[in-house]
Motif scaffolding. Structure first.
Motif, short mmCIF file in Angstrom:
data_model
loop_
_atom_site.label_atom_id
_atom_site.label_comp_id
_atom_site.label_asym_id
_atom_site.label_seq_id
_atom_site.Cartn_x
_atom_site.Cartn_y
_atom_site.Cartn_z
N GLN A 1 0.75 -1.07 0.09
CA GLN A 1 0.00 -0.08 0.03
C GLN A 1 0.84 1.09 -0.06
O GLN A 1 1.70 1.35 0.75
CB GLN A 1 -0.92 0.03 1.26
CG GLN A 1 -1.75 1.05 1.41
CD GLN A 1 -2.57 1.20 2.69
OE1 GLN A 1 -2.06 0.98 3.62
NE2 GLN A 1 -3.85 1.39 2.58
N THR A 2 1.03 2.09 -1.09
CA THR A 2 1.66 3.20 -1.06
C THR A 2 0.45 4.34 -1.01
O THR A 2 -0.64 4.34 -1.13
CB THR A 2 2.30 3.54 -2.44
OG1 THR A 2 1.40 3.38 -3.60
CG2 THR A 2 3.51 2.43 -2.91
N ARG A 3 0.91 5.44 -0.30
CA ARG A 3 0.17 6.61 -0.02
C ARG A 3 0.47 7.79 -0.84
O ARG A 3 1.81 8.18 -0.81
CB ARG A 3 0.47 6.71 1.55
CG ARG A 3 0.09 5.92 2.53
CD ARG A 3 -1.46 5.68 2.07
NE ARG A 3 -2.14 4.83 3.40
CZ ARG A 3 -3.21 4.74 3.64
NH1 ARG A 3 -3.95 5.48 3.16
NH2 ARG A 3 -3.67 4.07 4.58
N LEU A 4 -0.43 8.65 -1.17
CA LEU A 4 -0.10 9.96 -1.62
C LEU A 4 -0.29 11.05 -0.45
O LEU A 4 0.25 11.97 -0.58
CB LEU A 4 -1.34 10.01 -2.76
CG LEU A 4 -1.05 9.11 -3.84
CD1 LEU A 4 -2.16 9.31 -4.76
CD2 LEU A 4 0.17 9.42 -4.74
N ARG A 5 -1.23 10.63 0.31
CA ARG A 5 -1.37 11.32 1.42
C ARG A 5 -2.04 10.98 2.66
O ARG A 5 -2.85 10.06 2.31
CB ARG A 5 -2.30 12.70 0.85
CG ARG A 5 -3.06 13.82 1.80
CD ARG A 5 -4.00 14.65 0.83
NE ARG A 5 -4.36 15.52 1.84
CZ ARG A 5 -4.81 16.78 1.62
NH1 ARG A 5 -4.65 17.22 0.33
NH2 ARG A 5 -5.41 17.49 2.61
N LEU A 6 -2.06 11.46 3.69
CA LEU A 6 -2.50 10.97 4.82
C LEU A 6 -2.80 12.36 5.81
O LEU A 6 -2.24 13.02 6.14
CB LEU A 6 -1.79 10.26 5.73
CG LEU A 6 -1.61 8.84 5.44
CD1 LEU A 6 -0.37 7.99 6.24
CD2 LEU A 6 -3.03 7.83 5.37
N ASP A 7 -4.22 12.40 6.12
CA ASP A 7 -4.68 13.46 6.62
C ASP A 7 -5.21 12.93 8.19
O ASP A 7 -5.97 11.88 8.36
CB ASP A 7 -5.93 14.21 6.29
CG ASP A 7 -5.45 14.81 4.83
OD1 ASP A 7 -4.24 15.42 4.92
OD2 ASP A 7 -6.25 14.83 4.05
N PHE A 8 -4.64 13.56 9.41
CA PHE A 8 -5.07 12.78 10.65
C PHE A 8 -5.71 13.88 11.50
O PHE A 8 -5.53 15.08 11.22
CB PHE A 8 -3.69 12.51 11.50
CG PHE A 8 -2.85 11.35 10.78
CD1 PHE A 8 -3.31 10.10 10.97
CD2 PHE A 8 -1.83 11.32 9.94
CE1 PHE A 8 -2.55 8.85 10.58
CE2 PHE A 8 -1.26 10.53 9.61
CZ PHE A 8 -1.63 9.23 9.89
N ALA A 9 -6.66 13.59 12.26
CA ALA A 9 -7.13 14.29 13.50
C ALA A 9 -6.94 13.71 14.67
O ALA A 9 -6.88 12.38 14.85
CB ALA A 9 -9.04 14.41 13.23
N TYR A 10 -6.37 14.69 15.60
CA TYR A 10 -5.94 14.04 17.07
C TYR A 10 -6.73 14.61 17.97
O TYR A 10 -7.47 15.78 17.84
CB TYR A 10 -4.61 14.76 17.18
CG TYR A 10 -3.42 14.01 16.32
CD1 TYR A 10 -3.06 12.83 16.61
CD2 TYR A 10 -3.18 14.55 15.04
CE1 TYR A 10 -2.22 12.12 15.63
CE2 TYR A 10 -2.17 13.99 14.26
CZ TYR A 10 -1.72 12.68 14.44
OH TYR A 10 -1.01 12.22 13.90
#
Length: 152
Positions: A143-152
């Motif tokens: 699994q390759t990623r272009l983007r990851l957005d996180f909420a904390y």
């Protein structure tokens, strides 16, 4: 292979990956791991290209992906735009565009390995498949990623 055999294999592989994301959404980790060969591997990457995790074998895949979500997490996985190359009657490769969303309840216990409350990811699955015993299995999944957005 003739055209009908090739198209049948492509449809079987699409359905295999559809089961993969459905089992992930339903947190059916043993069923998900059963889609892999006994020695299959799953390697998710971070957006910078570095390896996030490396899992080998069904037991490791089930335990590791299962530990990444809590019982009340909501998981949503989508697959798009597949490219499947059937190399032989027993081997194939494919790439799928993908999106995944994880949301956790506000009161959920924080997992120290995955400390976010929400995640929205975009990227691709790259798979190598083998056919054995009359069925297709995932031998390698990256699994390759272009983007990851996180909420904390």
């Amino acid at each position: 292979m003739n055209d009908v055999e090739r198209l049948t294999a492509i449809e079987e592989l699409r359905r295999l990956m559809a089961r993969y994301v459905r089992y992930a959404d339903q947190k059916r980790w043993q069923d998900l791991a059963g889609l892999f060969t006994p020695d299959g591997s799953f390697t998710p990457h971070k957006p910078d290209g570095s390896v996030w995790l490396r899992m080998n074998g069904r037991a490791d895949i089930a335990a590791t992906v299962g530990a990444s979500s809590g019982p009340d997490d909501v998981l949503v996985h989508h697959l798009f735009s597949d490219e499947i190359d059937v190399e032989s009657a027993t081997g194939a490769r494919g790439t799928w565009s993908m999106e995944d969303i994880i949301t956790r309840p506000e009161d959920a216990e924080v997992n120290p390995d995955f400390p976010f409350r929400g995640m929205h990811g975009y990227g691709h699955y790259h798979a190598r498949f083998v056919r054995t015993g009359g069925a297709w299995y995932i031998a390698e999944l990256e699994q390759t990623r272009l983007r990851l957005d996180f909420a904390y």
